[in-house]
Design a protein around this motif. Structure first.
Motif, PDB file in Angstrom:
ATOM      1  N   PRO A   1      -4.068  -5.992 -25.261  1.00  9.90           N
ATOM      2  CA  PRO A   1      -3.489  -6.835 -23.993  1.00  9.90           C
ATOM      3  C   PRO A   1      -4.661  -6.700 -22.547  1.00  9.90           C
ATOM      4  O   PRO A   1      -5.292  -5.613 -23.042  1.00  9.90           O
ATOM      5  N   ASN A   2      -4.887  -7.873 -22.111  1.00  9.84           N
ATOM      6  CA  ASN A   2      -5.644  -7.680 -20.997  1.00  9.84           C
ATOM      7  C   ASN A   2      -4.733  -6.440 -19.786  1.00  9.84           C
ATOM      8  O   ASN A   2      -4.321  -6.704 -19.038  1.00  9.84           O
ATOM      9  N   PRO A   3      -6.266  -5.401 -19.763  1.00 12.33           N
ATOM     10  CA  PRO A   3      -5.231  -4.805 -18.497  1.00 12.33           C
ATOM     11  C   PRO A   3      -5.272  -4.656 -17.441  1.00 12.33           C
ATOM     12  O   PRO A   3      -4.934  -4.531 -16.209  1.00 12.33           O
ATOM     13  N   LEU A   4      -6.221  -6.293 -16.884  1.00 13.73           N
ATOM     14  CA  LEU A   4      -6.483  -6.958 -15.468  1.00 13.73           C
ATOM     15  C   LEU A   4      -5.376  -7.614 -14.992  1.00 13.73           C
ATOM     16  O   LEU A   4      -4.794  -8.596 -16.222  1.00 13.73           O
ATOM     17  N   LYS A   5      -4.732  -7.594 -13.780  1.00  5.52           N
ATOM     18  CA  LYS A   5      -3.779  -8.792 -13.472  1.00  5.52           C
ATOM     19  C   LYS A   5      -3.908  -8.738 -12.215  1.00  5.52           C
ATOM     20  O   LYS A   5      -5.034  -9.247 -11.342  1.00  5.52           O
ATOM     21  N   ARG A   6      -3.729 -10.380 -12.101  1.00  2.00           N
ATOM     22  CA  ARG A   6      -4.809 -11.032 -10.927  1.00  2.00           C
ATOM     23  C   ARG A   6      -3.830 -10.446  -9.952  1.00  2.00           C
ATOM     24  O   ARG A   6      -2.672 -10.350  -8.885  1.00  2.00           O
ATOM     25  N   TRP A   7      -4.558 -10.196  -8.457  1.00  2.00           N
ATOM     26  CA  TRP A   7      -3.796  -9.048  -7.968  1.00  2.00           C
ATOM     27  C   TRP A   7      -3.270 -10.575  -6.767  1.00  2.00           C
ATOM     28  O   TRP A   7      -3.934 -11.928  -6.692  1.00  2.00           O
ATOM     29  N   ASP A   8      -1.823  -9.746  -5.854  1.00  2.00           N
ATOM     30  CA  ASP A   8      -1.028 -10.568  -5.729  1.00  2.00           C
ATOM     31  C   ASP A   8      -0.184 -10.013  -4.571  1.00  2.00           C
ATOM     32  O   ASP A   8      -0.074  -8.882  -4.932  1.00  2.00           O
ATOM     33  N   ALA A   9      -0.210 -10.352  -3.323  1.00  2.00           N
ATOM     34  CA  ALA A   9       0.002  -9.745  -2.100  1.00  2.00           C
ATOM     35  C   ALA A   9       1.378  -9.555  -2.213  1.00  2.00           C
ATOM     36  O   ALA A   9       1.924  -8.452  -1.601  1.00  2.00           O
ATOM     37  N   ALA A  10       2.065 -10.291  -2.470  1.00  2.00           N
ATOM     38  CA  ALA A  10       3.346 -10.136  -3.143  1.00  2.00           C
ATOM     39  C   ALA A  10       3.283  -9.156  -4.177  1.00  2.00           C
ATOM     40  O   ALA A  10       5.025  -8.249  -3.234  1.00  2.00           O
ATOM     41  N   ASP A  11       3.129  -8.157  -4.328  1.00  2.00           N
ATOM     42  CA  ASP A  11       3.316  -7.299  -5.139  1.00  2.00           C
ATOM     43  C   ASP A  11       3.597  -6.107  -3.755  1.00  2.00           C
ATOM     44  O   ASP A  11       4.297  -5.080  -4.276  1.00  2.00           O
ATOM     45  N   HIS A  12       2.393  -5.864  -3.103  1.00  4.33           N
ATOM     46  CA  HIS A  12       2.219  -5.116  -2.397  1.00  4.33           C
ATOM     47  C   HIS A  12       2.808  -5.526  -0.171  1.00  4.33           C
ATOM     48  O   HIS A  12       2.851  -4.042   0.077  1.00  4.33           O
ATOM     49  N   LEU A  13       4.552  -6.141  -0.776  1.00  2.00           N
ATOM     50  CA  LEU A  13       4.545  -6.236   0.528  1.00  2.00           C
ATOM     51  C   LEU A  13       6.127  -6.104   0.192  1.00  2.00           C
ATOM     52  O   LEU A  13       7.053  -6.205  -0.116  1.00  2.00           O
ATOM     53  N   GLU A  14       6.680  -4.654   0.636  1.00  2.00           N
ATOM     54  CA  GLU A  14       7.369  -3.456   0.533  1.00  2.00           C
ATOM     55  C   GLU A  14       9.007  -2.742   1.014  1.00  2.00           C
ATOM     56  O   GLU A  14       9.627  -3.252   0.416  1.00  2.00           O
ATOM     57  N   ASN A  15       8.546  -3.597   2.564  1.00  2.00           N
ATOM     58  CA  ASN A  15       9.665  -3.312   3.380  1.00  2.00           C
ATOM     59  C   ASN A  15       9.161  -4.460   4.359  1.00  2.00           C
ATOM     60  O   ASN A  15       8.554  -5.223   4.681  1.00  2.00           O
ATOM     61  N   SER A  16      10.174  -4.888   5.520  1.00  4.09           N
ATOM     62  CA  SER A  16      10.040  -5.738   6.177  1.00  4.09           C
ATOM     63  C   SER A  16       8.693  -5.912   7.460  1.00  4.09           C
ATOM     64  O   SER A  16       7.944  -6.117   7.693  1.00  4.09           O
ATOM     65  N   GLU A  17       8.629  -4.182   7.394  1.00  4.47           N
ATOM     66  CA  GLU A  17       7.266  -3.758   8.113  1.00  4.47           C
ATOM     67  C   GLU A  17       6.147  -4.362   7.391  1.00  4.47           C
ATOM     68  O   GLU A  17       5.013  -4.967   8.437  1.00  4.47           O
TER      69      GLU A  17
END
Length: 97
Positions: free
Chosen positions: A4-20
């Motif tokens: 399997p390809n260990p690289l995943k396309r970066w997605d900002a949505a994956d890093h927006l964890e809270n309202s701040e």
């Protein structure tokens, strides 16, 4: 069998964890927007995906498809739609001088 390809396309949505995180991200995009709203629209798309697109659409009074279309790269949402989306996200719009 291929590995399997260990690289995943970066997605900002994956890093927006809270309202701040979401507010800081949106403010940074507002500061850097080229003047056509494209970066702001893209940031709202990322934030909407980080939350729950279907729930946000309901809270904004839009269909899920309508929300996707408004926030797509080809979307041209009106100011009223942008206000409905930001309010549904629990954000307020302010102007400073």
């Amino acid at each position: 069998m291929t590995a399997p390809n260990p690289l995943k396309r970066w997605d900002a949505a994956d890093h927006l964890e809270n309202s701040e995180d979401m507010v800081l991200y949106l403010n940074a995009c507002i500061d850097d927007d080229p003047g056509d709203g494209s970066l702001i629209r893209a940031a709202l798309n990322d934030i909407a995906r980080a939350r729950n697109m279907s729930q946000l659409a309901t809270e904004a009074g839009l269909t899920r498809a309508g929300l996707y279309k408004a926030l797509s790269p080809e979307g041209k949402p009106g100011f009223d739609t942008m206000l409905r989306i930001t309010r549904a996200l629990g954000m307020n719009l302010h102007f400073d001088q």
